[in-house]
Motif scaffolding. Structure first.
Motif, PDB file in Angstrom:
ATOM      1  N   GLY A  94     -23.896  26.041  54.897  1.00  0.00           N
ATOM      2  CA  GLY A  94     -22.452  26.005  55.066  1.00  0.00           C
ATOM      3  C   GLY A  94     -22.012  25.360  56.369  1.00  0.00           C
ATOM      4  N   HIS A  95     -20.790  24.863  56.376  1.00  0.00           N
ATOM      5  CA  HIS A  95     -20.123  24.392  57.591  1.00  0.00           C
ATOM      6  C   HIS A  95     -19.266  25.555  58.083  1.00  0.00           C
ATOM      7  CE1 HIS A  95     -21.291  20.185  56.856  1.00  0.00           C
ATOM      8  NE2 HIS A  95     -21.093  20.475  55.578  1.00  0.00           N
ATOM      9  N   ILE A  96     -19.766  26.269  59.076  1.00  0.00           N
ATOM     10  CA  ILE A  96     -19.193  27.564  59.445  1.00  0.00           C
ATOM     11  C   ILE A  96     -18.268  27.416  60.656  1.00  0.00           C
ATOM     12  CG2 ILE A  96     -19.708  29.938  60.115  1.00  0.00           C
ATOM     13  CD1 ILE A  96     -22.521  29.476  58.798  1.00  0.00           C
ATOM     14  N   VAL A  97     -17.001  27.760  60.460  1.00  0.00           N
ATOM     15  CA  VAL A  97     -15.983  27.650  61.500  1.00  0.00           C
ATOM     16  C   VAL A  97     -15.437  29.041  61.805  1.00  0.00           C
ATOM     17  CG1 VAL A  97     -13.738  26.686  62.126  1.00  0.00           C
ATOM     18  CG2 VAL A  97     -15.361  25.319  60.778  1.00  0.00           C
ATOM     19  N   PHE A  98     -15.468  29.410  63.084  1.00  0.00           N
ATOM     20  CA  PHE A  98     -14.974  30.717  63.524  1.00  0.00           C
ATOM     21  C   PHE A  98     -13.669  30.568  64.303  1.00  0.00           C
ATOM     22  CE2 PHE A  98     -19.543  31.463  63.169  1.00  0.00           C
ATOM     23  CZ  PHE A  98     -19.612  32.733  62.587  1.00  0.00           C
ATOM     24  N   GLY A  99     -12.843  31.603  64.258  1.00  0.00           N
ATOM     25  CA  GLY A  99     -11.658  31.665  65.098  1.00  0.00           C
ATOM     26  C   GLY A  99     -11.202  33.099  65.264  1.00  0.00           C
ATOM     27  N   THR A 100     -10.866  33.486  66.502  1.00  0.00           N
ATOM     28  CA  THR A 100     -10.383  34.847  66.740  1.00  0.00           C
ATOM     29  C   THR A 100      -8.903  34.953  66.391  1.00  0.00           C
ATOM     30  OG1 THR A 100      -9.941  34.356  69.075  1.00  0.00           O
ATOM     31  CG2 THR A 100     -12.079  35.330  68.539  1.00  0.00           C
ATOM     32  N   THR A 101      -8.473  36.176  66.126  1.00  0.00           N
ATOM     33  CA  THR A 101      -7.159  36.391  65.536  1.00  0.00           C
ATOM     34  C   THR A 101      -6.388  37.522  66.225  1.00  0.00           C
ATOM     35  OG1 THR A 101      -7.754  38.150  63.971  1.00  0.00           O
ATOM     36  CG2 THR A 101      -8.278  35.889  63.322  1.00  0.00           C
ATOM     37  N   SER A 102      -5.122  37.593  65.830  1.00  0.00           N
ATOM     38  CA  SER A 102      -4.291  38.749  66.166  1.00  0.00           C
ATOM     39  C   SER A 102      -3.972  39.530  64.896  1.00  0.00           C
ATOM     40  CB  SER A 102      -3.000  38.297  66.847  1.00  0.00           C
ATOM     41  OG  SER A 102      -3.269  37.681  68.084  1.00  0.00           O
ATOM     42  N   GLY A 103      -4.845  39.430  63.926  1.00  0.00           N
ATOM     43  CA  GLY A 103      -4.689  40.054  62.623  1.00  0.00           C
ATOM     44  C   GLY A 103      -5.245  39.117  61.570  1.00  0.00           C
ATOM     45  N   GLU A 104      -5.917  39.667  60.563  1.00  0.00           N
ATOM     46  CA  GLU A 104      -6.605  38.855  59.566  1.00  0.00           C
ATOM     47  C   GLU A 104      -5.866  38.951  58.227  1.00  0.00           C
ATOM     48  OE1 GLU A 104      -8.310  40.307  62.770  1.00  0.00           O
ATOM     49  OE2 GLU A 104      -8.714  41.659  61.078  1.00  0.00           O
ATOM     50  N   ILE A 105      -5.755  37.809  57.526  1.00  0.00           N
ATOM     51  CA  ILE A 105      -5.056  37.744  56.245  1.00  0.00           C
ATOM     52  C   ILE A 105      -6.058  37.406  55.151  1.00  0.00           C
ATOM     53  CG2 ILE A 105      -3.277  36.553  54.907  1.00  0.00           C
ATOM     54  CD1 ILE A 105      -1.927  35.852  57.605  1.00  0.00           C
ATOM     55  N   ILE A 106      -6.064  38.232  54.100  1.00  0.00           N
ATOM     56  CA  ILE A 106      -6.873  37.935  52.923  1.00  0.00           C
ATOM     57  C   ILE A 106      -6.121  38.449  51.705  1.00  0.00           C
ATOM     58  CG2 ILE A 106      -8.262  40.052  53.188  1.00  0.00           C
ATOM     59  CD1 ILE A 106     -10.641  38.391  52.004  1.00  0.00           C
ATOM     60  N   ASP A 107      -5.891  37.564  50.737  1.00  0.00           N
ATOM     61  CA  ASP A 107      -5.040  37.842  49.587  1.00  0.00           C
ATOM     62  C   ASP A 107      -3.663  38.271  50.115  1.00  0.00           C
ATOM     63  OD1 ASP A 107      -4.482  37.894  46.858  1.00  0.00           O
ATOM     64  OD2 ASP A 107      -4.983  40.012  46.691  1.00  0.00           O
ATOM     65  N   ASP A 108      -3.140  39.413  49.682  1.00  0.00           N
ATOM     66  CA  ASP A 108      -1.831  39.857  50.183  1.00  0.00           C
ATOM     67  C   ASP A 108      -1.982  40.994  51.185  1.00  0.00           C
ATOM     68  OD1 ASP A 108      -2.657  41.835  48.482  1.00  0.00           O
ATOM     69  OD2 ASP A 108      -0.862  41.844  47.226  1.00  0.00           O
ATOM     70  N   THR A 109      -3.146  41.068  51.822  1.00  0.00           N
ATOM     71  CA  THR A 109      -3.454  42.161  52.741  1.00  0.00           C
ATOM     72  C   THR A 109      -3.576  41.638  54.172  1.00  0.00           C
ATOM     73  OG1 THR A 109      -4.643  43.335  50.995  1.00  0.00           O
ATOM     74  CG2 THR A 109      -5.089  44.014  53.251  1.00  0.00           C
ATOM     75  N   VAL A 110      -3.066  42.407  55.119  1.00  0.00           N
ATOM     76  CA  VAL A 110      -3.232  42.116  56.542  1.00  0.00           C
ATOM     77  C   VAL A 110      -4.131  43.188  57.146  1.00  0.00           C
ATOM     78  CG1 VAL A 110      -2.099  41.865  58.783  1.00  0.00           C
ATOM     79  CG2 VAL A 110      -0.984  41.008  56.712  1.00  0.00           C
ATOM     80  N   LEU A 111      -5.220  42.765  57.789  1.00  0.00           N
ATOM     81  CA  LEU A 111      -6.184  43.677  58.379  1.00  0.00           C
ATOM     82  C   LEU A 111      -6.135  43.576  59.898  1.00  0.00           C
ATOM     83  CD1 LEU A 111      -9.220  42.867  56.043  1.00  0.00           C
ATOM     84  CD2 LEU A 111      -7.647  44.794  55.817  1.00  0.00           C
ATOM     85  N   ASP A 112      -6.626  44.613  60.562  1.00  0.00           N
ATOM     86  CA  ASP A 112      -6.762  44.600  62.020  1.00  0.00           C
ATOM     87  C   ASP A 112      -8.167  45.063  62.374  1.00  0.00           C
ATOM     88  OD1 ASP A 112      -4.180  43.862  63.274  1.00  0.00           O
ATOM     89  OD2 ASP A 112      -3.429  45.547  62.095  1.00  0.00           O
ATOM     90  N   GLY A 113      -8.772  44.390  63.360  1.00  0.00           N
ATOM     91  CA  GLY A 113     -10.087  44.813  63.817  1.00  0.00           C
ATOM     92  C   GLY A 113     -11.206  44.503  62.851  1.00  0.00           C
ATOM     93  N   CYS A 114     -11.004  43.541  61.956  1.00  0.00           N
ATOM     94  CA  CYS A 114     -12.004  43.179  60.948  1.00  0.00           C
ATOM     95  C   CYS A 114     -12.306  41.681  61.028  1.00  0.00           C
ATOM     96  CB  CYS A 114     -11.509  43.539  59.550  1.00  0.00           C
ATOM     97  SG  CYS A 114     -11.222  45.310  59.277  1.00  0.00           S
TER      98      CYS A 114
END
Length: 376
Positions: free
Chosen positions: A52-72
């Protein structure tokens, strides 16, 4: 386009939602800074996607589908079946923090023939996003789209990390080029904030460093407006960004504060704040932000020939602070427009990159919902 998504929670391994085997996928890994500081994070993803071509980036909250996560950490791996990608990286230290030159050097690494779009994941602690974009677009008459965002660090503003095919580190700026005749990529942004209070003139600034408004120290004036909330700077500034209008006929840009310097009495913003520009404070409500996200999605969908298969959402940390427990409502508004069959990923950021609706040139924004929609 084949897509696999997964989530990693603290002290746990990645849990993938699908077992499809992907060939040389683009793997986007957005996550909490503390989790991406793990010395094992790259190896862990590499085991899942060896080619894979793996790209990382830090966040102030993570979005996946219609969910917002914190600390994941959220992972989205995409195999493009009819098109190709090219990933390049650079570091601000190599250009002595000259973000325009960095952008010029980065875009020079991409063949221009059939380049449809450039998606950028940038360090977010010190970069002048306006200069970076100017460097990326310096050749003029660019025939490719440009969008992306600045990495986040929750509301700490300590440091942000990014990388390509290695452990995340400071100062990295990653650009992903998308090539292919069948690709359809559209992007848009919208805010939902309103101005209030007196309009002031920027009387002293350098790039994204703001010294004076109306001949007075800008930080002092800002603290006066914030009152008790001034003790919480720079976090509290996210609730009251600045509207910056460079000329009478220009679209106003929104700017938030990345850092303050109590000794020099200055504020560092995510993008340029030119001398002579007019500024006003801004504020918003939960409903205004949700409606803004809906409008951003409408703009991104306008004129599309194909339904989007993938949506990358970058929204501002300031919006998240206003929304609080209702943050997911803006993601739900987006999903209502782009449809249930579109895979959604993204993160909350320190700045967003996208053109204004109907314009080609990209701008650095704050406090917007920005969408980039992909189909093959």
């Amino acid at each position: 386009m084949k897509i696999v998504q997964g989530i990693k929670k603290p002290n746990e391994s990645f849990v993938l939602k699908d077992s499809k085997v992907l060939n040389e996928p683009l793997v986007l890994v957005f996550g909490n800074r503390y989790m991406l500081e793990s010395e094992h994070i790259y190896d862990e993803v590499k085991q899942l996607f060896p080619n894979g071509h793996i790209v990382f980036g830090t966040t102030s909250g993570e979005i996946i589908d219609d969910t917002v996560l914190d600390g994941c950490v959220v992972l989205t791996a995409i195999e493009f079946e009819k098109s190709s990608i090219l990933v390049k990286r650079s570091n601000v230290a190599d250009f002595k923090n000259d973000d325009k030159k960095l952008g010029e050097g980065l875009i020079a690494e991409f063949p221009k023939e059939n380049l449809k779009h450039l998606f950028v994941i940038s360090e977010g602690s010190t970069v002048n996003g306006s200069d970076l974009i100017e460097g990326l677009e310096h050749l003029g008459n660019t025939h490719f789209g440009l969008s992306g965002g600045l990495c986040g660090d929750d509301d700490r503003f300590e440091r942000t990390l990014a990388s390509y095919n290695e452990n995340p580190k400071e100062g990295e700026i990653i650009a992903i080029g998308f090539y292919g005749d069948t690709l359809e990529i559209t992007s848009s942004n919208y805010g939902g904030w309103t101005t209030f209070g007196p309009e002031r003139i920027i009387t002293k600034s350098e790039g994204n460093l703001l010294f004076e408004l109306d001949g007075k120290p800008a930080l002092d004036l800002y603290k006066t407006y914030l009152g008790e909330k001034a003790d919480e700077l720079p976090k509290s500034a996210l609730l009251y960004p600045l509207s910056v209008k460079v000329t009478d006929d220009a679209e106003p840009l929104v700017r938030t504060i990345l850092n303050i310097d109590e000794v020099e009495n200055t504020m560092t913003l995510a993008g340029d704040v030119p001398e002579g520009a007019r500024v006003q404070l801004m504020m918003s409500s939960v409903d205004d932000i949700a409606n803004g996200a809906f409008h951003a999605a409408e703009l991104a969908m306008s004129g599309r020939k194909k339904s989007p298969e993938l949506a990358l959402l970058i929204s501002c940390i300031g919006r998240k602070l206003v929304m609080d427990q209702r943050t997911e409502e803006e993601i739900e508004e987006v999903k209502a427009v782009i449809g249930d069959n579109t895979v959604i990923s993204g993160f909350y950021s320190y700045g967003e990159m996208a053109p204004f609706s109907g314009q080609d040139s990209c701008k650095l924004h704050n406090q917007t919902m920005t969408l980039t929609l992909f189909s093959e």
